[in-house]
Design a protein around this motif. Structure first.
Motif, PDB file in Angstrom:
ATOM      1  N   LEU A  17      -8.194  -5.786  18.591  1.00 43.20           N
ATOM      2  CA  LEU A  17      -8.326  -4.392  18.171  1.00 43.20           C
ATOM      3  C   LEU A  17      -8.272  -3.456  19.383  1.00 43.20           C
ATOM      4  O   LEU A  17      -7.651  -2.395  19.336  1.00 43.20           O
ATOM      5  N   THR A  18      -8.914  -3.884  20.463  1.00 48.78           N
ATOM      6  CA  THR A  18      -8.864  -3.078  21.683  1.00 48.78           C
ATOM      7  C   THR A  18      -7.429  -3.020  22.197  1.00 48.78           C
ATOM      8  O   THR A  18      -6.945  -1.950  22.609  1.00 48.78           O
ATOM      9  N   ALA A  19      -6.743  -4.160  22.156  1.00 47.42           N
ATOM     10  CA  ALA A  19      -5.354  -4.212  22.633  1.00 47.42           C
ATOM     11  C   ALA A  19      -4.446  -3.340  21.773  1.00 47.42           C
ATOM     12  O   ALA A  19      -3.609  -2.587  22.295  1.00 47.42           O
ATOM     13  N   LEU A  20      -4.646  -3.404  20.446  1.00 47.08           N
ATOM     14  CA  LEU A  20      -3.825  -2.586  19.549  1.00 47.08           C
ATOM     15  C   LEU A  20      -4.054  -1.099  19.838  1.00 47.08           C
ATOM     16  O   LEU A  20      -3.097  -0.318  19.929  1.00 47.08           O
ATOM     17  N   SER A  21      -5.317  -0.725  20.013  1.00 48.92           N
ATOM     18  CA  SER A  21      -5.630   0.680  20.321  1.00 48.92           C
ATOM     19  C   SER A  21      -4.931   1.100  21.607  1.00 48.92           C
ATOM     20  O   SER A  21      -4.384   2.204  21.703  1.00 48.92           O
ATOM     21  N   ALA A  22      -4.959   0.206  22.606  1.00 46.03           N
ATOM     22  CA  ALA A  22      -4.346   0.530  23.908  1.00 46.03           C
ATOM     23  C   ALA A  22      -2.830   0.656  23.776  1.00 46.03           C
ATOM     24  O   ALA A  22      -2.229   1.604  24.312  1.00 46.03           O
ATOM     25  N   LEU A  23      -2.210  -0.273  23.045  1.00 45.84           N
ATOM     26  CA  LEU A  23      -0.753  -0.228  22.883  1.00 45.84           C
ATOM     27  C   LEU A  23      -0.353   1.056  22.164  1.00 45.84           C
ATOM     28  O   LEU A  23       0.619   1.721  22.539  1.00 45.84           O
TER      29      LEU A  23
END
Ligand code: DC
Length: 219
Positions: free
Chosen positions: A40-46
């Motif tokens: 979820l953190t990675a998706l938010s960052a992308l």
């Protein structure tokens, strides 16, 4: 009274998510899919265009996650992202940002908050080693890289994502290396963990083994 925790750690696509969900369901326990928090953190960052090396910005995203786990559905700021976070691009980005101390630290309290009566099943990489070192039962799942690539292939195709076996094998090998060799909370069996090799086991057999171990420690 301590609230019991069963930790299930292992490499990507080892089947730990499926086994953890089934064990939690059988025991009526809560479930923590810790990999989802990194995803979820990675998706938010992308989506925000955040640099995957910008540790302070990524930690801020991690600590500000507005996530709701509703059975199989995962909502991020009210939007369903259950399938979106399973994309390989998101998994690879998750594995990269998971090497950063500030990101890991930002997710610790949130992970602890899942420990609620009557108990918790937590799956990930460092559940038994770092997040719940006092867990009543620790399990470490393994499976050959080929068996895991095949599972991931079926999972991706089933969700309508494109998948290529050779690319998946390479991706899994790189991800294993990054998760195992990183300095912080690397993927490794916790002390006292029960090893479960799942290449040739069905999900039912793996679940039955975990439940038998749990009964054997007095529950
Ligand atoms: O289990 P998964 O494939 O959904 O996890 C995605 C990435 O998140 C994984 O490659 C490494 C990271 N992760 C982690 O560092 N610690 C955890 N407890 C769970 C996942």
């Amino acid at each position: 009274m301590t609230i019991p925790v069963i930790t299930i750690d292992g490499p990507t696509a080892s089947g730990k998510g499926t086994v953890a969900a089934r064990v939690a369901q059988t025991l009526g326990f809560a479930l923590l899919d810790s990999g989802a928090l990194y995803r979820l953190t990675a998706l938010s960052a992308l989506e925000a265009g955040t640099d995957l090396g910008d540790e302070p910005a990524l930690a801020k995203l991690a600590s500000g996650l507005q996530v709701v786990f509703d059975g199989e559905r995962i909502l991020l700021a009210g939007r369903e992202v259950s399938d979106a976070i399973r994309a390989e691009t998101v998994g690879v980005a998750a594995s990269k940002i998971a090497t950063l101390l500030a990101v890991r630290a930002a997710l610790v309290d949130f992970q602890h908050s899942f420990r609620q009566a009557p108990g918790l099943v937590a799956d990930g990489r460092d559940m038994g080693t770092v997040i719940f070192p006092d867990a009543q039962l620790k399990v470490f799942l393994t499976a050959s890289v080929e068996a895991r690539a095949e599972r991931r292939y079926k999972q991706l195709i089933g969700k309508g994502f494109p998948a290529n076996m050779a690319a998946l094998l390479q991706d899994l090998r790189e991800r294993d290396a990054r998760d195992t060799e990183r300095a912080l909370a690397p993927l490794k069996p916790a002390e006292g963990a029960h090893l479960l090799e799942t290449s040739v086991l069905s999900v039912d057999q793996a679940v039955a083994q975990v439940l038998a171990w749990y009964r054997a420690v007095g529950h």
